[in-house]
Scaffold this motif. Structure first.
Motif, PDB file in Angstrom:
ATOM      1  N   ILE A  82     -60.364  13.756   9.061  1.00 28.30           N
ATOM      2  CA  ILE A  82     -60.186  15.092   9.631  1.00 28.30           C
ATOM      3  C   ILE A  82     -58.911  15.140  10.467  1.00 28.30           C
ATOM      4  N   ARG A  83     -58.111  16.163  10.260  1.00 27.76           N
ATOM      5  CA  ARG A  83     -57.010  16.489  11.186  1.00 27.76           C
ATOM      6  C   ARG A  83     -57.416  17.775  11.891  1.00 27.76           C
ATOM      7  N   PHE A  84     -57.279  17.779  13.193  1.00 22.94           N
ATOM      8  CA  PHE A  84     -57.735  18.909  14.001  1.00 22.94           C
ATOM      9  C   PHE A  84     -56.589  19.255  14.946  1.00 22.94           C
ATOM     10  N   LEU A  85     -55.910  20.366  14.691  1.00 20.75           N
ATOM     11  CA  LEU A  85     -54.679  20.700  15.416  1.00 20.75           C
ATOM     12  C   LEU A  85     -54.865  21.973  16.224  1.00 20.75           C
ATOM     13  N   GLY A  86     -54.156  22.035  17.340  1.00 21.58           N
ATOM     14  CA  GLY A  86     -54.168  23.210  18.179  1.00 21.58           C
ATOM     15  C   GLY A  86     -54.463  22.829  19.609  1.00 21.58           C
ATOM     16  N   PRO A  87     -54.864  23.762  20.453  1.00 23.76           N
ATOM     17  CA  PRO A  87     -54.869  25.204  20.167  1.00 23.76           C
ATOM     18  C   PRO A  87     -53.450  25.776  20.146  1.00 23.76           C
ATOM     19  N   TRP A  88     -53.191  26.613  19.151  1.00 23.69           N
ATOM     20  CA  TRP A  88     -51.895  27.245  18.977  1.00 23.69           C
ATOM     21  C   TRP A  88     -52.003  28.742  19.269  1.00 23.69           C
ATOM     22  N   ARG A  95     -72.941  13.626  20.477  1.00 22.58           N
ATOM     23  CA  ARG A  95     -71.636  13.064  20.153  1.00 22.58           C
ATOM     24  C   ARG A  95     -70.535  13.893  20.828  1.00 22.58           C
ATOM     25  N   PRO A  96     -69.531  13.241  21.411  1.00 19.40           N
ATOM     26  CA  PRO A  96     -68.486  14.059  22.042  1.00 19.40           C
ATOM     27  C   PRO A  96     -67.716  14.849  20.985  1.00 19.40           C
ATOM     28  N   PRO A  97     -67.355  16.095  21.312  1.00 20.12           N
ATOM     29  CA  PRO A  97     -66.627  16.891  20.319  1.00 20.12           C
ATOM     30  C   PRO A  97     -65.242  16.306  20.070  1.00 20.12           C
ATOM     31  N   MET A  98     -64.771  16.445  18.814  1.00 26.45           N
ATOM     32  CA  MET A  98     -63.376  16.094  18.523  1.00 26.45           C
ATOM     33  C   MET A  98     -62.486  17.033  19.319  1.00 26.45           C
ATOM     34  N   ARG A  99     -61.374  16.535  19.794  1.00 25.50           N
ATOM     35  CA  ARG A  99     -60.439  17.393  20.507  1.00 25.50           C
ATOM     36  C   ARG A  99     -59.243  17.665  19.604  1.00 25.50           C
ATOM     37  N   PRO A 100     -58.825  18.923  19.566  1.00 27.86           N
ATOM     38  CA  PRO A 100     -57.640  19.214  18.752  1.00 27.86           C
ATOM     39  C   PRO A 100     -56.393  18.625  19.408  1.00 27.86           C
TER      40      PRO A 100
END
Lengths: 289, 309
Positions: free
Chosen positions: A250-256, B5-10
């Motif tokens: 998973i890639r999780f980007l932001g907040p933008w 579970r800790p949330p993934m951080r963007p």
């Protein structure tokens, strides 16, 4: 002052005097707000020559980073923003276009144009206030898709006595089996992830991927419009997905700032994604259907 | 819903996000009225973004951005304006040409690349029309076997593709406007050289028991939306996919379907076409069908898996 000037426009924001103080943009140029008279809207700009920014890829990347940083800073100070695309430059009017001589200056042209659209811009800014764009990219790592999930025995490809052509054929067959298994897993993951993300996001657009890895199968790539307080809810959905499926990446980007959700404001871009969706059960049906 | 579970951080780290920011800033974000925007050589600047949006990220990455990309665009335009036809060798003659494409499966992307398929008396060539480029070609002597094979398209339709086996062990897939005709002509052109049968098995796919247009009442934060798409039922699974989504939005194990009701309400397919499935995984799932009787019969829990005509 007869030299031609122009404004490089970064974003439209709620006018908050001082919100651009100390903020720099492309090539560290200082930014300022151009208020639109009679409205609560301002344009975030730098004074420029009427020449587009062009350069090698690395130079463009630096500019994009600078633009994004500037817009993000002012967005965090003002709460609502309609970010512009790259290289939006408003120049002085050509004198020839105005029979009275000496066309309007860039600032006048920009504020004239924005004044006429203040209502729709304000409406869109309201709708985006307190929201951010998150980018979610989910893939399946095919090297982590286990042999159990595939059909053929990988040793078949190594069997002695096979011709080189046959060995290659079997190896390709094996690779195809892994791809198929990953594709089926990706379908299931997509349905699950989309379902859960749609319960959190206020808007959702399928997006192409900017980042690709050769051993990964795409599952979902989307831009989400999310209330800032819901960022952790999205993060929880993603961490649970990752914990349950070892092959998930998973890639999780932001907040933008909401780059992917601005098009309604100025009506220039096609909506993509779910444009075919029919209204939530309230859509009138043709008589007799 | 959470298990602690800790949330993934963007992340906003530009080292991670810069490619994505470049893509989004060049393709997205608002624009101003075209008349206001500075033009370069009579091309409004916004053209760069719009062309990039049309071409997609792969093309942008392949050809570089901005200046590099624009030079490539210009070069394409010049080349394609000069000649669009295939460069034939001395003595080579075209047997047939039709629109089609080649499935690229090497390197970082897998995808159909559209163009024109040329069968000559020496080669089979897939040529991209604009910019003109040979996407793929083979000498006819290197073709070992040819077969027509059904493939489900993104939109859920079934199309016949041409699968080729080559003497070096590689396999290729082509699309063609008239796949049967191309197969026949190719078989003639390769007369006597082809294997009687493929040595390898077709890629197995779960047998489709039922398939057709279905509406799915997709739950969303702002309230559910009826969306049109393709439903597909196998012995184990019901899937529903919209033609604009990359993958199915609904994948239900049939074992998870515990009940089915026909609702008397109005749906996108008219009154009485709405089916409510009780499921263990998703709660109630609503579908609407133009042919609700058939789908209701297929989806009724406990029904034997083999659906017979």
């Amino acid at each position: 002052m007869t030299e031609q000037t122009a404004l490089y426009v970064y974003a439209l924001v709620r006018h908050r005097p001082g919100a651009a103080d100390g903020v720099t943009g492309l090539d560290d140029r200082p930014l300022r707000l151009v208020p639109v008279p009679g409205t609560d809207v301002a344009a975030l700009v730098h004074d420029a020559s009427p020449k587009p920014f062009e350069g090698a890829d690395d130079q463009v990347r630096r500019w994009v980073e600078q633009q994004s940083r500037a817009v993000t800073t002012v967005w965090e100070r003002t709460g609502g923003v309609l970010p512009m695309t790259f290289n939006v430059l408003v120049a002085d009017e050509e004198p020839a276009q105005d029979p009275a001589g000496g066309g309007r200056r860039a600032e006048q042209r920009l504020t004239d144009w924005l004044t006429g659209r203040a209502a729709e811009i304000t409406e869109r800014l309201d709708a985006l206030t307190g929201r951010c764009e998150l980018r979610v990219e989910i893939t399946v790592d095919r090297t982590a898709v286990t042999a159990r999930e595939t059909r053929t025995d990988p040793r078949a490809a190594q069997l002695a006595g096979r011709s080189a052509g046959m060995r290659r054929l079997l190896a390709r067959q094996q690779e195809q089996d892994v791809r198929n298994a990953a594709g089926q897993l990706a379908d299931t993951l997509h349905a699950e992830a989309r379902h859960r993300l749609l319960s959190v996001a206020e808007d959702f657009r399928d997006r192409g991927r900017a980042h690709r890895a050769p051993d990964e199968t795409d599952v979902l790539s989307a831009a989400l419009l999310v209330r800032k307080e819901d960022i952790d809810t999205v993060g929880t959905v993603l961490s649970e997905l990752r914990a349950r499926h070892p092959a998930v990446r998973i890639r999780f980007l932001g907040p933008w700032p909401p780059y992917s959700f601005t098009e309604d404001g100025l009506g220039m871009r096609e909506r993509d994604g779910t444009a075919e969706a029919v209204g939530g059960g309230t859509r009138p049906h043709p008589p007799g259907v | 819903m959470t298990d602690g579970r800790p949330p993934m951080r963007p992340t906003r780290d530009p080292r991670v996000t810069l490619d994505d920011l470049v893509e989004v800033l060049l393709n997205k974000g608002a624009v101003l009225h075209l008349d206001l925007i500075v033009a370069v050589a009579d091309i409004p600047l916004i053209g760069v973004s719009i062309r990039a949006a049309i071409a997609g990220m792969e093309t942008m990455l392949e050809y570089g951005m901005m200046r590099d990309w624009d030079e490539a665009t210009r070069a394409w335009a010049e080349r394609s304006a000069v000649r669009r036809a295939i460069d034939l060798r001395d003595g080579e003659g075209v047997v047939c040409r039709m629109s089609g494409g080649h499935l690229l499966t090497e390197g970082i992307y897998t995808g159909w690349r559209p163009g024109t398929v040329y069968l000559t008396d020496q080669r089979l060539v897939v040529l991209r029309d604009e910019p003109r480029e040979i996407l793929w070609q083979t000498e006819l002597g290197a073709v070992r076997a040819v077969r027509l094979e059904p493939e489900r398209t993104v939109g859920g339709e079934e199309r016949l593709r041409l699968r080729l086996a080559l003497t070096d062990g590689r396999e290729e897939r082509l699309s063609a406007r008239e796949p049967g005709k191309l197969r026949d002509l190719l078989t003639d052109a390769c007369a006597g050289r082809l294997d009687g049968a493929f040595l390898f098995a077709p890629t197995p796919e779960e047998e489709t028991l039922a398939e057709g247009h279905l509406w799915y009442h997709e739950p969303r934060r702002g309230g559910p939306l009826w969306r049109g798409g393709q439903g597909r039922l196998t012995a184990d699974t019901l899937t529903w996919k919209s033609p604009v989504d990359a993958r199915p939005a609904l994948v239900l194990s049939r074992a998870d379907i515990t009940g089915l009701r026909r609702l008397d309400e109005r749906g996108p397919a008219g009154t009485g076409g709405v089916l409510a499935l009780e499921t263990t995984a998703r709660g109630e799932v609503r579908l609407a069908a133009d042919d609700p009787e058939a789908w209701a019969a297929w989806l009724t829990p406990g029904r034997p898996v083999a659906v017979t005509g």
